[in-house]
Design a protein around this motif. Structure first.
Motif, PDB file in Angstrom:
ATOM      1  N   MET A   1      -6.119 -13.375 -12.359  1.00 54.65           N
ATOM      2  CA  MET A   1      -4.816 -14.408 -11.926  1.00 54.65           C
ATOM      3  C   MET A   1      -3.310 -13.151 -11.957  1.00 54.65           C
ATOM      4  SD  MET A   1      -3.512 -16.529 -10.255  1.00 54.65           S
ATOM      5  CE  MET A   1      -4.264 -17.656 -10.728  1.00 54.65           C
ATOM      6  N   LEU A   2      -3.705 -11.814 -13.296  1.00 61.16           N
ATOM      7  CA  LEU A   2      -2.901 -10.773 -13.538  1.00 61.16           C
ATOM      8  C   LEU A   2      -2.812  -9.401 -12.108  1.00 61.16           C
ATOM      9  CD1 LEU A   2      -0.323  -8.915 -14.749  1.00 61.16           C
ATOM     10  CD2 LEU A   2      -2.221  -8.221 -16.383  1.00 61.16           C
ATOM     11  N   ALA A   3      -4.536  -9.771 -11.910  1.00 61.15           N
ATOM     12  CA  ALA A   3      -4.708  -8.479 -11.282  1.00 61.15           C
ATOM     13  C   ALA A   3      -4.340  -8.910  -9.737  1.00 61.15           C
ATOM     14  CB  ALA A   3      -6.053  -8.123 -10.703  1.00 61.15           C
ATOM     15  N   LEU A   4      -4.646 -10.029  -8.959  1.00 56.32           N
ATOM     16  CA  LEU A   4      -4.055 -10.883  -7.877  1.00 56.32           C
ATOM     17  C   LEU A   4      -2.444 -10.410  -7.595  1.00 56.32           C
ATOM     18  CD1 LEU A   4      -4.922 -11.980  -5.555  1.00 56.32           C
ATOM     19  CD2 LEU A   4      -4.741 -13.903  -6.675  1.00 56.32           C
ATOM     20  N   GLY A   5      -1.887 -11.036  -8.876  1.00 53.54           N
ATOM     21  CA  GLY A   5      -0.792 -10.959  -8.848  1.00 53.54           C
ATOM     22  C   GLY A   5      -0.096  -9.234  -8.532  1.00 53.54           C
ATOM     23  N   LEU A   6      -0.826  -8.451  -9.255  1.00 51.35           N
ATOM     24  CA  LEU A   6      -0.205  -6.676  -8.914  1.00 51.35           C
ATOM     25  C   LEU A   6      -0.257  -6.802  -7.602  1.00 51.35           C
ATOM     26  CD1 LEU A   6      -1.786  -5.633 -12.451  1.00 51.35           C
ATOM     27  CD2 LEU A   6       0.888  -5.397 -11.497  1.00 51.35           C
ATOM     28  N   VAL A   7      -1.896  -6.759  -7.045  1.00 49.14           N
ATOM     29  CA  VAL A   7      -2.393  -6.977  -6.213  1.00 49.14           C
ATOM     30  C   VAL A   7      -1.107  -7.287  -4.758  1.00 49.14           C
ATOM     31  CG1 VAL A   7      -4.230  -7.067  -3.944  1.00 49.14           C
ATOM     32  CG2 VAL A   7      -4.440  -6.289  -5.645  1.00 49.14           C
ATOM     33  N   LEU A   8      -0.787  -8.118  -4.572  1.00 50.76           N
ATOM     34  CA  LEU A   8      -0.184  -8.932  -4.016  1.00 50.76           C
ATOM     35  C   LEU A   8       1.248  -8.362  -3.975  1.00 50.76           C
ATOM     36  CD1 LEU A   8      -0.667 -12.855  -4.760  1.00 50.76           C
ATOM     37  CD2 LEU A   8      -1.482 -11.015  -2.293  1.00 50.76           C
ATOM     38  N   ASN A   9       1.711  -8.068  -4.750  1.00 52.86           N
ATOM     39  CA  ASN A   9       3.530  -7.412  -5.512  1.00 52.86           C
ATOM     40  C   ASN A   9       2.944  -6.040  -4.911  1.00 52.86           C
ATOM     41  OD1 ASN A   9       4.186  -9.456  -6.131  1.00 52.86           O
ATOM     42  ND2 ASN A   9       4.209  -8.569  -8.790  1.00 52.86           N
ATOM     43  N   THR A  10       2.279  -5.316  -4.538  1.00 53.63           N
ATOM     44  CA  THR A  10       1.955  -3.907  -4.726  1.00 53.63           C
ATOM     45  C   THR A  10       1.722  -4.009  -2.799  1.00 53.63           C
ATOM     46  OG1 THR A  10       0.363  -2.976  -5.653  1.00 53.63           O
ATOM     47  CG2 THR A  10       0.317  -2.037  -3.765  1.00 53.63           C
ATOM     48  N   LEU A  11       1.517  -5.090  -2.048  1.00 51.05           N
ATOM     49  CA  LEU A  11       1.293  -5.398  -0.222  1.00 51.05           C
ATOM     50  C   LEU A  11       2.741  -6.004  -0.051  1.00 51.05           C
ATOM     51  CD1 LEU A  11      -2.318  -7.455   0.258  1.00 51.05           C
ATOM     52  CD2 LEU A  11      -1.450  -4.703   0.539  1.00 51.05           C
ATOM     53  N   GLY A  12       3.455  -6.736  -1.336  1.00 51.24           N
ATOM     54  CA  GLY A  12       4.238  -6.995  -0.365  1.00 51.24           C
ATOM     55  C   GLY A  12       5.995  -5.892  -0.157  1.00 51.24           C
ATOM     56  N   ILE A  13       5.340  -5.034  -1.222  1.00 52.32           N
ATOM     57  CA  ILE A  13       6.505  -3.698  -1.324  1.00 52.32           C
ATOM     58  C   ILE A  13       6.333  -2.912  -0.658  1.00 52.32           C
ATOM     59  CG2 ILE A  13       6.874  -1.745  -2.874  1.00 52.32           C
ATOM     60  CD1 ILE A  13       7.108  -3.614  -5.592  1.00 52.32           C
ATOM     61  N   GLY A  14       4.495  -2.899  -0.204  1.00 55.35           N
ATOM     62  CA  GLY A  14       4.216  -1.434   1.372  1.00 55.35           C
ATOM     63  C   GLY A  14       4.644  -2.484   2.305  1.00 55.35           C
ATOM     64  N   LEU A  15       4.332  -3.807   2.851  1.00 53.82           N
ATOM     65  CA  LEU A  15       5.293  -4.233   3.426  1.00 53.82           C
ATOM     66  C   LEU A  15       7.173  -4.324   3.648  1.00 53.82           C
ATOM     67  CD1 LEU A  15       4.876  -6.496   5.817  1.00 53.82           C
ATOM     68  CD2 LEU A  15       4.972  -8.215   4.763  1.00 53.82           C
ATOM     69  N   PHE A  16       7.125  -3.761   2.735  1.00 52.74           N
ATOM     70  CA  PHE A  16       8.639  -4.041   2.500  1.00 52.74           C
ATOM     71  C   PHE A  16       9.245  -2.731   3.354  1.00 52.74           C
ATOM     72  CE2 PHE A  16      13.232  -4.363   0.879  1.00 52.74           C
ATOM     73  CZ  PHE A  16      13.669  -4.441   1.376  1.00 52.74           C
ATOM     74  N   CYS A  17       8.403  -1.963   2.885  1.00 51.88           N
ATOM     75  CA  CYS A  17       8.947  -0.368   2.837  1.00 51.88           C
ATOM     76  C   CYS A  17       8.531  -0.231   4.086  1.00 51.88           C
ATOM     77  CB  CYS A  17       8.020   0.700   1.349  1.00 51.88           C
ATOM     78  SG  CYS A  17       8.936   0.484   0.335  1.00 51.88           S
ATOM     79  N   TRP A  18       7.491  -0.696   4.879  1.00 53.05           N
ATOM     80  CA  TRP A  18       7.179  -0.377   5.747  1.00 53.05           C
ATOM     81  C   TRP A  18       8.524  -0.708   6.765  1.00 53.05           C
ATOM     82  CZ3 TRP A  18       6.299  -4.020   9.386  1.00 53.05           C
ATOM     83  CH2 TRP A  18       5.227  -4.223  11.405  1.00 53.05           C
ATOM     84  N   LEU A  19       8.429  -2.056   6.780  1.00 48.49           N
ATOM     85  CA  LEU A  19       9.866  -2.831   7.466  1.00 48.49           C
ATOM     86  C   LEU A  19      11.033  -2.155   7.384  1.00 48.49           C
ATOM     87  CD1 LEU A  19      10.079  -5.215   9.464  1.00 48.49           C
ATOM     88  CD2 LEU A  19      11.147  -6.632   7.719  1.00 48.49           C
ATOM     89  N   ILE A  20      11.475  -1.456   6.239  1.00 49.36           N
ATOM     90  CA  ILE A  20      13.140  -0.676   6.361  1.00 49.36           C
ATOM     91  C   ILE A  20      12.381   0.971   7.211  1.00 49.36           C
ATOM     92  CG2 ILE A  20      13.659   0.839   4.622  1.00 49.36           C
ATOM     93  CD1 ILE A  20      14.509  -2.065   4.471  1.00 49.36           C
ATOM     94  N   PHE A  21      11.302   1.629   7.301  1.00 45.19           N
ATOM     95  CA  PHE A  21      10.690   2.253   7.668  1.00 45.19           C
ATOM     96  C   PHE A  21      11.458   2.144   9.840  1.00 45.19           C
ATOM     97  CE2 PHE A  21       9.825   4.237   3.722  1.00 45.19           C
ATOM     98  CZ  PHE A  21      10.501   5.627   4.728  1.00 45.19           C
ATOM     99  N   ALA A  22      10.299   1.082  10.124  1.00 43.15           N
ATOM    100  CA  ALA A  22      10.770   0.429  11.486  1.00 43.15           C
ATOM    101  C   ALA A  22      11.848  -0.167  11.619  1.00 43.15           C
ATOM    102  CB  ALA A  22       9.258  -0.664  11.062  1.00 43.15           C
TER     103      ALA A  22
END
Length: 160
Positions: free
Chosen positions: A1-22
């Motif tokens: 469960m902890l690994a899933l949370g880390l993966v989802l947080n990483t994907l969420g921050i990556g999506l957020f950064c992509w959105l900011i640059f776009a």
């Protein structure tokens, strides 16, 4: 469960950064729309009127900037217009990266350093998106193509 949370947080921050640059190019039109809309609401335009006036002013700002960049032949004017669009993106990028850096950087000096670097990157992205033209041929839109590539003659055409 902890690994899933880390993966989802990483994907969420990556999506957020992509959105900011776009969306970095749209910082100035958003700022104009918000300022004009709030001013119209304060002056008694109502919620719907202020929303409509804000959206129209933001769209006109974006259209005027793109039109000015497309029409102007002066490099100095193009750089000035792109800089006007990149400055609000830099300010928004600074505040965004400063807020995000509070997650992992406890030192204020490191947060400031990350925020300044993020502001430069986001402003550079907005500036580059505005100033880099699309690669088209100059007279392709008029239906005439200068220096068109001619097909290479094949062996069958040489034999005739």
């Amino acid at each position: 469960m902890l690994a899933l949370g880390l993966v989802l947080n990483t994907l969420g921050i990556g999506l957020f950064c992509w959105l900011i640059f776009a969306l970095a190019v749209y910082a100035l039109p958003f700022f104009v729309a918000l300022s004009v809309g709030m001013s119209a609401f304060r002056d008694g335009a109502g919620v719907f009127g202020a929303l409509l006036i804000g959206i129209v002013s933001g769209a006109l700002t974006l259209a005027a900037g793109q039109l000015a960049l497309a029409v102007s032949r002066s490099l100095t004017l193009r750089v000035a217009i792109a800089t006007v669009f990149a400055l609000p993106a830099a300010i928004a990028g600074y505040h965004l990266v400063f807020a995000l850096s509070q997650i992992g950087a406890p030192s204020l000096a490191w947060r400031e350093a990350f925020a300044c670097a993020g502001a430069a990157c986001i402003a550079g992205t907005a500036w580059a998106r505005l100033t880099l033209p699309a690669r088209t041929r100059p007279s392709e839109s008029a239906g005439v193509v200068e220096n068109a590539h001619r097909p290479v003659l094949t062996a069958a055409t040489h034999e005739r």
